[in-house]
Design an enzyme around this catalytic site. Structure first.
Site, mmCIF file in Angstrom:
data_model
loop_
_atom_site.group_PDB
_atom_site.id
_atom_site.type_symbol
_atom_site.label_atom_id
_atom_site.label_comp_id
_atom_site.label_asym_id
_atom_site.label_seq_id
_atom_site.Cartn_x
_atom_site.Cartn_y
_atom_site.Cartn_z
ATOM 1 N N ASN A 88 -3.342 8.333 12.776
ATOM 2 C CA ASN A 88 -2.557 9.403 12.150
ATOM 3 C C ASN A 88 -2.828 10.795 12.731
ATOM 4 O OD1 ASN A 88 -2.464 7.859 8.843
ATOM 5 N ND2 ASN A 88 -0.926 7.847 10.466
ATOM 6 N N ASP A 116 2.727 3.848 1.838
ATOM 7 C CA ASP A 116 3.688 4.168 2.892
ATOM 8 C C ASP A 116 5.031 4.646 2.331
ATOM 9 O OD1 ASP A 116 4.639 4.401 5.432
ATOM 10 O OD2 ASP A 116 4.970 2.265 5.749
HETATM 11 C C1 FPP Z 1 2.290 7.053 4.965
HETATM 12 O O1 FPP Z 1 3.614 7.518 4.765
HETATM 13 C C2 FPP Z 1 1.348 7.939 4.274
HETATM 14 C C3 FPP Z 1 0.343 8.650 4.859
HETATM 15 C C4 FPP Z 1 0.063 8.589 6.317
HETATM 16 C C5 FPP Z 1 -0.523 9.560 4.075
HETATM 17 C C6 FPP Z 1 -0.924 9.094 2.695
HETATM 18 C C7 FPP Z 1 -1.614 10.214 2.010
HETATM 19 C C8 FPP Z 1 -1.530 10.512 0.688
HETATM 20 C C9 FPP Z 1 -0.798 9.666 -0.287
HETATM 21 C C10 FPP Z 1 -2.159 11.758 0.161
HETATM 22 C C11 FPP Z 1 -3.649 11.938 0.286
HETATM 23 C C12 FPP Z 1 -4.461 10.868 -0.303
HETATM 24 C C13 FPP Z 1 -5.286 10.922 -1.396
HETATM 25 C C14 FPP Z 1 -6.177 9.749 -1.662
HETATM 26 C C15 FPP Z 1 -5.304 12.026 -2.352
HETATM 27 P P1 FPP Z 1 4.440 8.044 6.017
HETATM 28 O O2 FPP Z 1 4.154 9.479 6.206
HETATM 29 O O3 FPP Z 1 4.152 7.170 7.191
HETATM 30 O O4 FPP Z 1 5.902 7.833 5.496
HETATM 31 P P2 FPP Z 1 7.166 7.465 6.385
HETATM 32 O O5 FPP Z 1 6.900 6.108 6.971
HETATM 33 O O6 FPP Z 1 8.286 7.449 5.392
HETATM 34 O O7 FPP Z 1 7.320 8.547 7.421
#
Ligand code: FPP
Length: 237
Positions: free
Chosen positions: A65, A17
């Site tokens: 998501n 996150d």
């Molecule tokens: C949460 O941060 C993260 C996600 C919803 C996506 C995670 C995806 C990756 C790390 C890349 C793809 C994965 C692989 C295995 C290659 P957020 O977007 O909710 O962050 P925020 O809370 O700061 O907005």
């Protein structure tokens, strides 16, 4: 607090996150945060393999998501595809086993095919198992398991009174994988967000303000050291 790498938890799970906030602080688009987060995932997974962890599970995309803007959803799907293509080349060398928890039917066919290929290749290895939770939701997983068991009962293959916690676990995406010992959530959020609801019944949680793209092996050491400093009683005394 000192980390003892000779007594690691068997299974660490991470909610990746804070990618969006990481990007925002740098004046970059959110997608740049996910790209940086994917790199961090690679670094941490490689390091976990090096220190001898048995299981690593990461939350990459939840059933919720899909509500994000199309551009962001496409970017995350694109990153997974890129990662899988690169992994297929490297798996022979790394011996990392890749598995997926989640409903993959909703993925583009090409990506779905890649997940099947990595799953297949993985059966040849005995290294660390990495479980990527994609289109995953803990409640959804439990409902699917309940439905699968009910269908087997309706077909006369199972009887309701046979159901135990152990048997039920076998209907989850995580069938055969030990429960996570340690769940790490970076980025300062202190909630579970539908992640491994059944499996983390006795997990130790570790929260840190560090955003996922900035998560380092030192942070991982801190989380493991905190885990090692706790006394796990599983409901006993
Ligand atoms: C949460 O941060 C993260 C996600 C919803 C996506 C995670 C995806 C990756 C790390 C890349 C793809 C994965 C692989 C295995 C290659 P957020 O977007 O909710 O962050 P925020 O809370 O700061 O907005």
């Amino acid at each position: 607090m000192q980390v003892d790498l000779d007594h690691l938890p068997r299974h660490i799970a991470i909610i990746m996150d804070g990618n969006g906030r990481w990007a925002k602080r740098r004046g970059l688009p959110r997608t740049a945060g996910h790209a940086a987060g994917a790199e961090t995932f690679r670094t941490i997974a490689t390091y976990c393999q090096k220190i001898g962890l048995e299981y690593l599970t990461v939350y990459a995309f939840s059933t919720e998501n899909w509500k994000r803007p199309l551009e962001e959803v496409s970017a995350i799907i694109g990153l997974l595809k890129k990662y899988l293509l690169e992994s297929i080349e490297k798996m022979e060398k790394d011996k990392i086993r890749l598995h997926f928890f989640g409903d993959l039917d909703a993925l583009p066919p090409e990506l779905r095919e890649l997940t099947v290929r990595t799953d297949d290749i993985s059966t040849r290895y005995e290294g660390m198992q990495v479980n990527v939770c994609f289109n995953y939701g803990g409640r959804d997983e439990i409902v699917r398991a309940a439905r699968a068991f009910a269908e087997e009962c309706a077909a006369g293959k199972r009887r309701p009174e046979e159901l135990s916690e152990e048997l039920f676990s076998g209907y989850l995406y995580s069938a055969g994988v030990p429960d996570p010992d340690l769940v790490i959530r970076p980025s300062g959020e202190i909630r579970i967000s539908n992640f491994l609801l059944w499996q983390s019944a006795y997990a130790e949680y570790y929260y840190t303000d560090v955003l996922w793209p900035d998560f380092s092996k030192e942070e991982l050491h801190r989380a493991i050291a905190a885990y090692q400093g706790r006394s796990r009683r599983f409901g006993g005394v």
